[in-house]
Every structure is written in C-alpha cells, then in structure tokens.
Design an enzyme around this catalytic site. Structure first.
Site, PDB file in Angstrom:
ATOM      1  CB  ALA A   1      29.444  36.462  49.256  1.00  8.68           C
TER       2      ALA A   1
ATOM      3  CG  HIS B   1      29.051  37.328  41.792  1.00 10.34           C
ATOM      4  ND1 HIS B   1      29.443  37.820  43.010  1.00 10.34           N
ATOM      5  CD2 HIS B   1      29.725  36.160  41.631  1.00 10.34           C
ATOM      6  CE1 HIS B   1      30.304  36.993  43.567  1.00 10.34           C
ATOM      7  NE2 HIS B   1      30.500  35.974  42.757  1.00 10.34           N
TER       8      HIS B   1
ATOM      9  CE  LYS C   1      38.654  37.892  41.578  1.00 11.57           C
ATOM     10  NZ  LYS C   1      38.149  36.625  42.117  1.00 11.57           N
TER      11      LYS C   1
END
Ligand code: AMP
Length: 289
Positions: A30, A35, A149
C-alpha cells in the site's frame, strides 16, 4: 525490475551477482510517497535495490487490523516500476516459504520492546524482529532503509543488527508528511476526508511544544499535548512519551535528560478506529552540553 516471490529464487539470483552492493527497503505495501522516498534513497546509494512487500501476520496483535490492512499489489508494482531499474528486485514472499527458513534465536532487547508501541501492542516487536531477521537473511543487504516515522521500530532494528552482528548499515530516513503535516501512512486511507484534514492537529501540537525552553515548561507538557489533541473530535491520544533514541527511557523531569542523546516526542492517536503514530525531535534549550 525483477519480481521474485520465493526465497530460494532470490538467493540464487543474488548469489550469481555477489559483487553488487545491495540496498534493501522492507515494506508492507500500500505504498505512498513515504515508502518511495526510502526506495529513492536506496537507489541513490546502492548498485541494486531490493524492495520487499509482505504484510507480516506475526506483528499484528489485532486480527481485525490485519484483515483491514490495505493491500494493492498491482498499484504498488506500477509505482515501483517508475523508479526502479532493470536489475532492481521486488520481493513478494508468502508466509509459509519465508517462515520455513526461521531458526531459533535469542535476542535481549533490554526492554526496548516493552514501552510505547510495545506496551499497547503486545507481541508486535517480536513479530517485527522475526520478519526483519528473515528478510535480512534472504536479501543479505549492505544497507537497509527504515523510516523515522516508526521511531521505536528503527531503534529496535538498530539494536537487533548490533546484537546479532548482522553487519548491515541501518539508514534512517525522514518522515514524509501530507500537505497539512499528517505523517503519511498506509492506514491514512482508512480515514474519512474530513478526519484526514483535521489530523493536522497531531503534528501541529507536537511542533508547538517540541522546543522546551525551561524546566517549568517540561512539567505538564504531556498533559498539554494530550489535551490539545483530544479537544478535536474524533482524536483520542493513546500515549505520548518523550524518550531518548538509545534507551527509549521516558523523560518526565530535567534529571532524566542525558547530554549527548537525542530526544523524541512519540505519540499514538486513535481516530475512526485507525491508529496513527507520529514523532518529532524535542530539544531542551535550557540544558547545556
Ligand atoms: P510499512 O509499510 O508501514 O511497514 O513501512 C515500511 C517502511 O516505510 C518503514 O521503514 C516505515 O518507517 C517507512 N515509512 C512509512 N511511512 C513513512 C513516512 N511517512 N515517511 C518516511 N518513511 C515512512
């Protein structure tokens, strides 16, 4: 790019071209720009990049979270094909094959897995360590890229690599945010448009308090951050902690602060049954050295 789904095929291909410097980006798919920023960094630093896409069941303590986790392999592959080159690899293992290579190991994380995410998601980091170890063994990269993160995950992976002498350099990459400051996450897709726009409150509140100018300001800071975010519906803070980047020990007063360490304010927030995490670096201007 080459798409491979078996560990044996991956090993065969990598063994043939041993001299390649390999950078590795593990993901659960996803994919979003967060990313892709890791993939781009790896492509800049290494001759070859391997990106894995695998939703790892052992790190989900909540089966409904696992079921609802977004999956869209076709779109992921199309995004990756725009930035990867012919020799790069997308590794899409399946559970039985990947876990068939697991061997017993012991690793003392010295409590890093017991705080924050660890205390609210029992077993989560055990699953993360198991899968990252298996992926590292399959890919044998020189460098591996992780997002800031997931700050606690990054700290734990660094510890694992050191303790198990894996000889892999862990590269921390900055958090990519949406225009309103919300940290990009695959889970953001599950938020309504309205809540997604209101979610700006998480980062803006952290930023408001992250430069601590006096010992007095430190007192009660956690409560102020929680109150600030909880005042906007539907957000509910699960935890907020200020921790250092080595021991993850929580700071509640000036005497807890050690010179030479970096400190991060880490938060988990629920909205519409979606769990959001974020962090910002905290500075203590009144401490010398
Ligand atoms: P995930 O697919 O959520 O397991 O994330 C795979 C990798 O991407 C992890 O190292 C994450 O920390 C990283 N990542 C996820 N979101 C972001 C973001 N907003 N900015 C930078 N890296 C991220």
């Amino acid at each position: 790019m080459i798409i491979i789904d078996s560990v044996a095929d991956l090993r065969r291909l990598l063994a043939r071209e041993e001299k390649f410097g390999t950078g590795f980006v593990p993901t659960m798919g996803a994919l979003h720009r967060g990313h892709l920023s890791l993939v781009k960094q790896s492509s800049l630093d290494n001759k070859r990049t391997v990106v894995s896409i695998f939703v790892n069941p052992t790190q989900f303590n909540d089966t409904s979270d696992l079921e609802k986790y977004p999956r869209d392999l076709e779109t992921d592959l199309s995004m990756l094909s725009n930035i990867l080159s012919d020799k790069d690899i997308v590794f899409t293992p399946n559970y039985n094959d990947l876990y068939s290579f697991e061997t017993e190991f012991s690793l003392d994380l010295m409590g890093l897995d017991q705080v924050m995410e660890g205390s609210h998601r029992p077993g989560h980091f055990e699953g993360v360590v198991r899968v990252v170890k298996l992926l590292f063994e399959a890919v044998t990269p020189e460098k591996a890229y992780f997002g800031q993160k997931d700050f606690q995950q990054l700290t734990i992976i660094k510890k694992m690599v050191k303790e198990l002498n894996m000889g892999i350099e862990i590269i921390a990459c900055p958090i990519l945010r949406e225009a309103n400051g919300l940290a990009m996450s695959s889970r953001n897709e599950r938020l309504s448009e309205h809540t997604r726009s209101l979610a700006a409150i998480i980062h803006s509140t952290l930023k408001e308090y992250c430069k601590v100018k006096s010992a007095n300001e430190l007192t009660g800071i956690s409560q102020k951050i929680k109150d600030g975010i909880n005042s906007v519906s539907p957000f509910l803070v699960e935890y907020f902690e200020i921790v250092d980047n080595i021991s993850l020990r929580s700071v509640s007063s000036v005497s807890d602060i050690m010179s030479g360490r970096k400190y991060y304010g880490c938060i988990a927030v629920y909205a519409e049954e979606v769990r959001l995490i974020d962090n910002v670096e905290f500075s203590f201007a009144f401490i010398k050295g």
